[in-house]
Design a protein around this motif. Structure first.
Motif, PDB file in Angstrom:
ATOM      1  N   LYS A 133       6.267 -63.439  45.594  1.00  0.00           N
ATOM      2  CA  LYS A 133       5.796 -64.648  44.905  1.00  0.00           C
ATOM      3  C   LYS A 133       5.141 -64.271  43.575  1.00  0.00           C
ATOM      4  O   LYS A 133       5.349 -64.942  42.564  1.00  0.00           O
ATOM      5  CB  LYS A 133       4.811 -65.416  45.785  1.00  0.00           C
ATOM      6  N   LEU A 134       4.355 -63.205  43.585  1.00  0.00           N
ATOM      7  CA  LEU A 134       3.713 -62.738  42.360  1.00  0.00           C
ATOM      8  C   LEU A 134       4.766 -62.347  41.330  1.00  0.00           C
ATOM      9  O   LEU A 134       4.681 -62.737  40.166  1.00  0.00           O
ATOM     10  CB  LEU A 134       2.801 -61.546  42.677  1.00  0.00           C
ATOM     11  N   TYR A 135       5.769 -61.605  41.752  1.00  0.00           N
ATOM     12  CA  TYR A 135       6.856 -61.192  40.855  1.00  0.00           C
ATOM     13  C   TYR A 135       7.538 -62.416  40.239  1.00  0.00           C
ATOM     14  O   TYR A 135       7.792 -62.455  39.033  1.00  0.00           O
ATOM     15  CB  TYR A 135       7.867 -60.330  41.611  1.00  0.00           C
ATOM     16  N   THR A 136       7.814 -63.420  41.064  1.00  0.00           N
ATOM     17  CA  THR A 136       8.480 -64.632  40.588  1.00  0.00           C
ATOM     18  C   THR A 136       7.630 -65.340  39.540  1.00  0.00           C
ATOM     19  O   THR A 136       8.142 -65.731  38.478  1.00  0.00           O
ATOM     20  CB  THR A 136       8.780 -65.569  41.778  1.00  0.00           C
ATOM     21  N   GLU A 137       6.342 -65.508  39.818  1.00  0.00           N
ATOM     22  CA  GLU A 137       5.432 -66.176  38.871  1.00  0.00           C
ATOM     23  C   GLU A 137       5.315 -65.389  37.567  1.00  0.00           C
ATOM     24  O   GLU A 137       5.393 -65.952  36.481  1.00  0.00           O
ATOM     25  CB  GLU A 137       4.041 -66.352  39.486  1.00  0.00           C
TER      26      GLU A 137
ATOM     27  N   ALA B  26      -3.745 -69.182  36.445  1.00  0.00           N
ATOM     28  CA  ALA B  26      -4.520 -69.541  37.635  1.00  0.00           C
ATOM     29  C   ALA B  26      -3.706 -69.308  38.904  1.00  0.00           C
ATOM     30  O   ALA B  26      -4.232 -68.799  39.898  1.00  0.00           O
ATOM     31  CB  ALA B  26      -4.983 -70.997  37.540  1.00  0.00           C
ATOM     32  N   ARG B  27      -2.416 -69.656  38.877  1.00  0.00           N
ATOM     33  CA  ARG B  27      -1.563 -69.418  40.044  1.00  0.00           C
ATOM     34  C   ARG B  27      -1.436 -67.922  40.331  1.00  0.00           C
ATOM     35  O   ARG B  27      -1.527 -67.488  41.476  1.00  0.00           O
ATOM     36  CB  ARG B  27      -0.173 -70.041  39.832  1.00  0.00           C
ATOM     37  N   VAL B  28      -1.239 -67.140  39.275  1.00  0.00           N
ATOM     38  CA  VAL B  28      -1.119 -65.685  39.435  1.00  0.00           C
ATOM     39  C   VAL B  28      -2.423 -65.112  39.980  1.00  0.00           C
ATOM     40  O   VAL B  28      -2.416 -64.274  40.887  1.00  0.00           O
ATOM     41  CB  VAL B  28      -0.714 -65.009  38.103  1.00  0.00           C
ATOM     42  N   GLU B  29      -3.546 -65.571  39.460  1.00  0.00           N
ATOM     43  CA  GLU B  29      -4.835 -65.034  39.906  1.00  0.00           C
ATOM     44  C   GLU B  29      -5.090 -65.348  41.379  1.00  0.00           C
ATOM     45  O   GLU B  29      -5.623 -64.521  42.112  1.00  0.00           O
ATOM     46  CB  GLU B  29      -5.964 -65.554  39.025  1.00  0.00           C
ATOM     47  N   ARG B  30      -4.698 -66.536  41.827  1.00  0.00           N
ATOM     48  CA  ARG B  30      -4.854 -66.867  43.252  1.00  0.00           C
ATOM     49  C   ARG B  30      -3.980 -65.950  44.113  1.00  0.00           C
ATOM     50  O   ARG B  30      -4.404 -65.493  45.177  1.00  0.00           O
ATOM     51  CB  ARG B  30      -4.536 -68.338  43.499  1.00  0.00           C
ATOM     52  N   LEU B  31      -2.766 -65.664  43.652  1.00  0.00           N
ATOM     53  CA  LEU B  31      -1.901 -64.741  44.390  1.00  0.00           C
ATOM     54  C   LEU B  31      -2.497 -63.338  44.424  1.00  0.00           C
ATOM     55  O   LEU B  31      -2.460 -62.664  45.463  1.00  0.00           O
ATOM     56  CB  LEU B  31      -0.499 -64.697  43.768  1.00  0.00           C
ATOM     57  N   LEU B  32      -3.038 -62.887  43.296  1.00  0.00           N
ATOM     58  CA  LEU B  32      -3.658 -61.564  43.251  1.00  0.00           C
ATOM     59  C   LEU B  32      -4.855 -61.486  44.194  1.00  0.00           C
ATOM     60  O   LEU B  32      -5.046 -60.470  44.878  1.00  0.00           O
ATOM     61  CB  LEU B  32      -4.095 -61.223  41.825  1.00  0.00           C
ATOM     62  N   ALA B  33      -5.656 -62.541  44.238  1.00  0.00           N
ATOM     63  CA  ALA B  33      -6.811 -62.560  45.136  1.00  0.00           C
ATOM     64  C   ALA B  33      -6.360 -62.484  46.588  1.00  0.00           C
ATOM     65  O   ALA B  33      -6.947 -61.752  47.392  1.00  0.00           O
ATOM     66  CB  ALA B  33      -7.654 -63.815  44.890  1.00  0.00           C
TER      67      ALA B  33
ATOM     68  N   ASP C 231       1.431 -46.318  49.487  1.00  0.00           N
ATOM     69  CA  ASP C 231       1.763 -46.312  48.063  1.00  0.00           C
ATOM     70  C   ASP C 231       1.974 -47.734  47.543  1.00  0.00           C
ATOM     71  O   ASP C 231       1.746 -48.015  46.367  1.00  0.00           O
ATOM     72  CB  ASP C 231       3.006 -45.464  47.786  1.00  0.00           C
ATOM     73  N   ARG C 232       2.392 -48.639  48.433  1.00  0.00           N
ATOM     74  CA  ARG C 232       2.541 -50.036  48.018  1.00  0.00           C
ATOM     75  C   ARG C 232       1.181 -50.649  47.693  1.00  0.00           C
ATOM     76  O   ARG C 232       1.057 -51.429  46.762  1.00  0.00           O
ATOM     77  CB  ARG C 232       3.262 -50.854  49.084  1.00  0.00           C
ATOM     78  N   LYS C 233       0.161 -50.294  48.451  1.00  0.00           N
ATOM     79  CA  LYS C 233      -1.187 -50.803  48.168  1.00  0.00           C
ATOM     80  C   LYS C 233      -1.675 -50.231  46.840  1.00  0.00           C
ATOM     81  O   LYS C 233      -2.266 -50.943  46.029  1.00  0.00           O
ATOM     82  CB  LYS C 233      -2.149 -50.428  49.306  1.00  0.00           C
ATOM     83  N   ARG C 234      -1.425 -48.952  46.605  1.00  0.00           N
ATOM     84  CA  ARG C 234      -1.819 -48.323  45.341  1.00  0.00           C
ATOM     85  C   ARG C 234      -1.159 -49.035  44.168  1.00  0.00           C
ATOM     86  O   ARG C 234      -1.804 -49.347  43.170  1.00  0.00           O
ATOM     87  CB  ARG C 234      -1.438 -46.839  45.350  1.00  0.00           C
ATOM     88  N   LEU C 235       0.134 -49.324  44.298  1.00  0.00           N
ATOM     89  CA  LEU C 235       0.844 -50.019  43.220  1.00  0.00           C
ATOM     90  C   LEU C 235       0.405 -51.482  43.100  1.00  0.00           C
ATOM     91  O   LEU C 235       0.322 -52.014  41.992  1.00  0.00           O
ATOM     92  CB  LEU C 235       2.353 -49.915  43.405  1.00  0.00           C
ATOM     93  N   ALA C 236       0.108 -52.124  44.222  1.00  0.00           N
ATOM     94  CA  ALA C 236      -0.406 -53.494  44.164  1.00  0.00           C
ATOM     95  C   ALA C 236      -1.748 -53.510  43.428  1.00  0.00           C
ATOM     96  O   ALA C 236      -2.011 -54.418  42.634  1.00  0.00           O
ATOM     97  CB  ALA C 236      -0.551 -54.080  45.565  1.00  0.00           C
TER      98      ALA C 236
ATOM     99  N   HIS D  14     -10.788 -62.945  39.690  1.00  0.00           N
ATOM    100  CA  HIS D  14     -11.970 -63.793  39.859  1.00  0.00           C
ATOM    101  C   HIS D  14     -11.524 -65.233  39.618  1.00  0.00           C
ATOM    102  O   HIS D  14     -11.779 -65.795  38.549  1.00  0.00           O
ATOM    103  CB  HIS D  14     -13.066 -63.394  38.862  1.00  0.00           C
ATOM    104  N   PRO D  15     -10.822 -65.833  40.609  1.00  0.00           N
ATOM    105  CA  PRO D  15     -10.257 -67.173  40.399  1.00  0.00           C
ATOM    106  C   PRO D  15     -11.268 -68.234  40.007  1.00  0.00           C
ATOM    107  O   PRO D  15     -10.912 -69.198  39.343  1.00  0.00           O
ATOM    108  CB  PRO D  15      -9.615 -67.505  41.746  1.00  0.00           C
ATOM    109  N   GLY D  16     -12.533 -68.077  40.368  1.00  0.00           N
ATOM    110  CA  GLY D  16     -13.528 -69.078  40.039  1.00  0.00           C
ATOM    111  C   GLY D  16     -14.166 -68.896  38.675  1.00  0.00           C
ATOM    112  O   GLY D  16     -14.921 -69.753  38.219  1.00  0.00           O
ATOM    113  N   ALA D  17     -13.845 -67.789  37.998  1.00  0.00           N
ATOM    114  CA  ALA D  17     -14.445 -67.518  36.685  1.00  0.00           C
ATOM    115  C   ALA D  17     -13.809 -68.412  35.621  1.00  0.00           C
ATOM    116  O   ALA D  17     -12.635 -68.783  35.721  1.00  0.00           O
ATOM    117  CB  ALA D  17     -14.260 -66.051  36.314  1.00  0.00           C
ATOM    118  N   PRO D  18     -14.569 -68.761  34.583  1.00  0.00           N
ATOM    119  CA  PRO D  18     -14.006 -69.591  33.509  1.00  0.00           C
ATOM    120  C   PRO D  18     -12.859 -68.877  32.797  1.00  0.00           C
ATOM    121  O   PRO D  18     -12.876 -67.657  32.660  1.00  0.00           O
ATOM    122  CB  PRO D  18     -15.171 -69.798  32.549  1.00  0.00           C
ATOM    123  N   SER D  19     -11.882 -69.665  32.350  1.00  0.00           N
ATOM    124  CA  SER D  19     -10.718 -69.083  31.674  1.00  0.00           C
ATOM    125  C   SER D  19     -10.623 -69.488  30.208  1.00  0.00           C
ATOM    126  O   SER D  19      -9.614 -69.206  29.562  1.00  0.00           O
ATOM    127  CB  SER D  19      -9.434 -69.472  32.411  1.00  0.00           C
TER     128      SER D  19
END
Length: 185
Positions: A105-109, A80-87, A34-39, A153-158
């Motif tokens: 770390k994601l929660y903190t950011e 960008a920091r959040v996206e790297r953590l998500l990846a 369930d943690r993976k589902r919520l992640a 998609h950390p490499g995608a333009p923002s």
């Protein structure tokens, strides 16, 4: 995904939903599927939200607020920091030793980013941008979230125009992948 109201109301409601997903996550035993589902749910919501902000909110910040370029650049760096953590999180399973550490770390950011937006950026927008513009931005953000990617998609333009051109295609590919894998169902 779409709540109505101006851009500030729309994004603030997203923030509450994301906060609720973090709370649900914290109430599930470590290692649980369930943690993976919520992640995955957190990732989907955070990516959609971020893409919509990058496409419409931050260009408006640049245009309408004094020192808007610096503000938008700061927000984009946080994204960008959040996206790297998500990846990184997407590559982990709940039983992995660093899965929960990445979520913390994601929660903190995310919490710091939300606080900054709601305490500083949103009041400046409310005071410095006409309500009609804020309402139109809310409509654009809602439309953007419907076609936005659901995976990092950390490499995608923002920044526009490249992000506005690529995001719908990435979103379509992500939704097909999600459908085939059952992710986010």
């Amino acid at each position: 995904m779409g709540h109505g109201g101006d851009v500030i109301a729309e994004l603030t409601t997203d923030h509450r939903e994301i906060k609720d997903l973090f709370k649900q996550f914290s109430n599930i035993l470590p290692g649980s599927e369930d943690r993976k589902r919520l992640a995955n749910a957190l990732t989907i919501e955070l990516v959609r939200h971020s893409v919509a902000e990058e496409e419409y909110l931050y260009p408006a910040v640049r245009k309408h607020l004094q020192d808007g370029d610096a503000l938008a650049d700061k927000e984009l760096a946080e994204h960008a920091r959040v996206e790297r953590l998500l990846a990184a999180l997407q590559q982990r399973e709940p039983a992995d030793l660093d899965f929960d550490r990445l979520v913390v770390k994601l929660y903190t950011e995310v919490t710091a980013h939300v606080y900054d937006e709601e305490s500083h950026l949103f009041p400046r927008l409310r005071n410095g941008v006409h309500s009609y513009v804020l309402e139109e931005l809310g409509n654009k953000v809602r439309r953007a979230k419907k076609s936005a990617p659901t995976r990092p998609h950390p490499g995608a333009p923002s920044t526009p125009p490249a992000n506005k051109l690529l995001a719908p295609g990435l979103g379509m590919v992500d939704r097909v992948r999600d459908y085939l894998s059952g992710r986010g169902q």
